[in-house]
Design an enzyme around this catalytic site. Structure first.
Site, PDB file in Angstrom:
ATOM      1  N   GLY A  47       0.838  -1.193   0.000  1.00  0.00           N
ATOM      2  CA  GLY A  47       0.000   0.000   0.000  1.00  0.00           C
ATOM      3  C   GLY A  47       0.870   1.238   0.000  1.00  0.00           C
ATOM      4  N   GLN A  52       3.115  10.022   0.915  1.00  0.00           N
ATOM      5  CA  GLN A  52       4.385   9.291   0.859  1.00  0.00           C
ATOM      6  C   GLN A  52       5.145   9.535  -0.444  1.00  0.00           C
ATOM      7  OE1 GLN A  52       2.432   5.381   2.133  1.00  0.00           O
ATOM      8  NE2 GLN A  52       4.429   5.265   3.123  1.00  0.00           N
ATOM      9  N   CYS A  95       6.213   0.135   6.915  1.00  0.00           N
ATOM     10  CA  CYS A  95       5.774   1.321   6.175  1.00  0.00           C
ATOM     11  C   CYS A  95       6.917   1.717   5.253  1.00  0.00           C
ATOM     12  CB  CYS A  95       5.458   2.448   7.157  1.00  0.00           C
ATOM     13  SG  CYS A  95       4.908   3.966   6.348  1.00  0.00           S
ATOM     14  N   LEU A  96       6.591   2.017   3.989  1.00  0.00           N
ATOM     15  CA  LEU A  96       7.642   2.400   3.037  1.00  0.00           C
ATOM     16  C   LEU A  96       8.340   3.682   3.470  1.00  0.00           C
ATOM     17  CD1 LEU A  96       5.948   1.481  -0.372  1.00  0.00           C
ATOM     18  CD2 LEU A  96       7.627   0.163   0.922  1.00  0.00           C
ATOM     19  N   HIS A 138      -4.095   1.660   7.866  1.00  0.00           N
ATOM     20  CA  HIS A 138      -2.745   2.252   7.841  1.00  0.00           C
ATOM     21  C   HIS A 138      -2.671   3.362   6.782  1.00  0.00           C
ATOM     22  CE1 HIS A 138       1.836   1.558   7.875  1.00  0.00           C
ATOM     23  NE2 HIS A 138       1.644   2.364   6.850  1.00  0.00           N
ATOM     24  N   GLU A 139      -3.230   3.085   5.589  1.00  0.00           N
ATOM     25  CA  GLU A 139      -3.127   4.073   4.496  1.00  0.00           C
ATOM     26  C   GLU A 139      -4.023   5.287   4.754  1.00  0.00           C
ATOM     27  OE1 GLU A 139      -0.671   3.664   2.772  1.00  0.00           O
ATOM     28  OE2 GLU A 139      -0.387   1.527   3.039  1.00  0.00           O
ATOM     29  N   HIS A 142      -2.415   7.718   6.954  1.00  0.00           N
ATOM     30  CA  HIS A 142      -1.440   8.596   6.287  1.00  0.00           C
ATOM     31  C   HIS A 142      -2.106   9.875   5.765  1.00  0.00           C
ATOM     32  CE1 HIS A 142       2.432   6.575   6.187  1.00  0.00           C
ATOM     33  NE2 HIS A 142       1.924   5.449   5.709  1.00  0.00           N
TER      34      HIS A 142
END
Ligand code: NI
Length: 181
Positions: A47, A52, A95-96, A138-139, A142
């Site tokens: 994701g 991000q 997380c990226l 999670h997304e 963000h």
């Protein structure tokens, strides 16, 4: 640009901003979605949210099946959690924007999310006790300037951020965890 250079890393202040709703699904948004999917697949994430890649708009991409199956991307525009269970479960998240670490985070076990897709259709996503349930939450976090470490106790957050600094110093790149979004 390669994915590792395109992805914004903590503690970049753009990860702390509340993102703006998308008013119209135009070429700019379609190109943004394509760029986010490219970056997500390149980094082997499941994701990615627009902040991000430095864009403060309410759009996320998710593919919890890849790479075990053919690409099956979801693009969620202006996503909202419309239902969340009181019961929570822990899950190891990455997380990226936090290369090199994964953290056990407690979240509602069941959620229902509404979002538009790239065609402008209103879609509903329901998930429980799985990667999709975690990834949706999670997304969407963000888009509200919230990252996974914000769910930790202050003491645990300090420990995890120390671990993250050491991973970065050791050269960790986006996607270098078991599960990253
Ligand atoms: Ni993330």
């Amino acid at each position: 640009m390669n994915a590792a250079d395109d992805i914004v890393l903590s503690p970049d202040p753009r990860l702390r901003e509340k993102c703006r709703p998308i008013e119209a699904i135009d070429d700019e948004i379609r190109e943004l979605a394509a760029r986010m999917l490219d970056d997500m697949y390149a980094a082997e994430g499941v994701g990615l949210a627009a902040p991000q890649v430095g864009v403060l708009k309410r759009i996320v991409v998710i593919d919890v099946d890849y790479p075990s199956a053919d690409p099956n991307p979801y693009v969620l525009i202006n996503p909202e959690i419309v239902e969340a269970s009181e019961e929570t479960v822990p899950f190891d998240e990455g997380c990226l924007s936090f290369p090199g670490i994964s953290v056990s985070i407690e979240r509602p076990r069941h959620v229902v999310v509404q979002a538009e897709n790239l065609e402008g259709d209103l879609m509903q996503y329901e998930a429980a006790d799985n990667l999709l349930a975690v990834c949706l939450q999670h997304e969407i976090d963000h888009l509200n300037g919230i990252t996974m470490v914000d769910h930790l106790s202050p003491v645990e957050r300090i420990r995890v951020l120390g671990e993250y600094e050491r991973a970065l110093a050791a050269g960790a790149k986006p996607g270098e965890t078991d599960f990253a979004s």
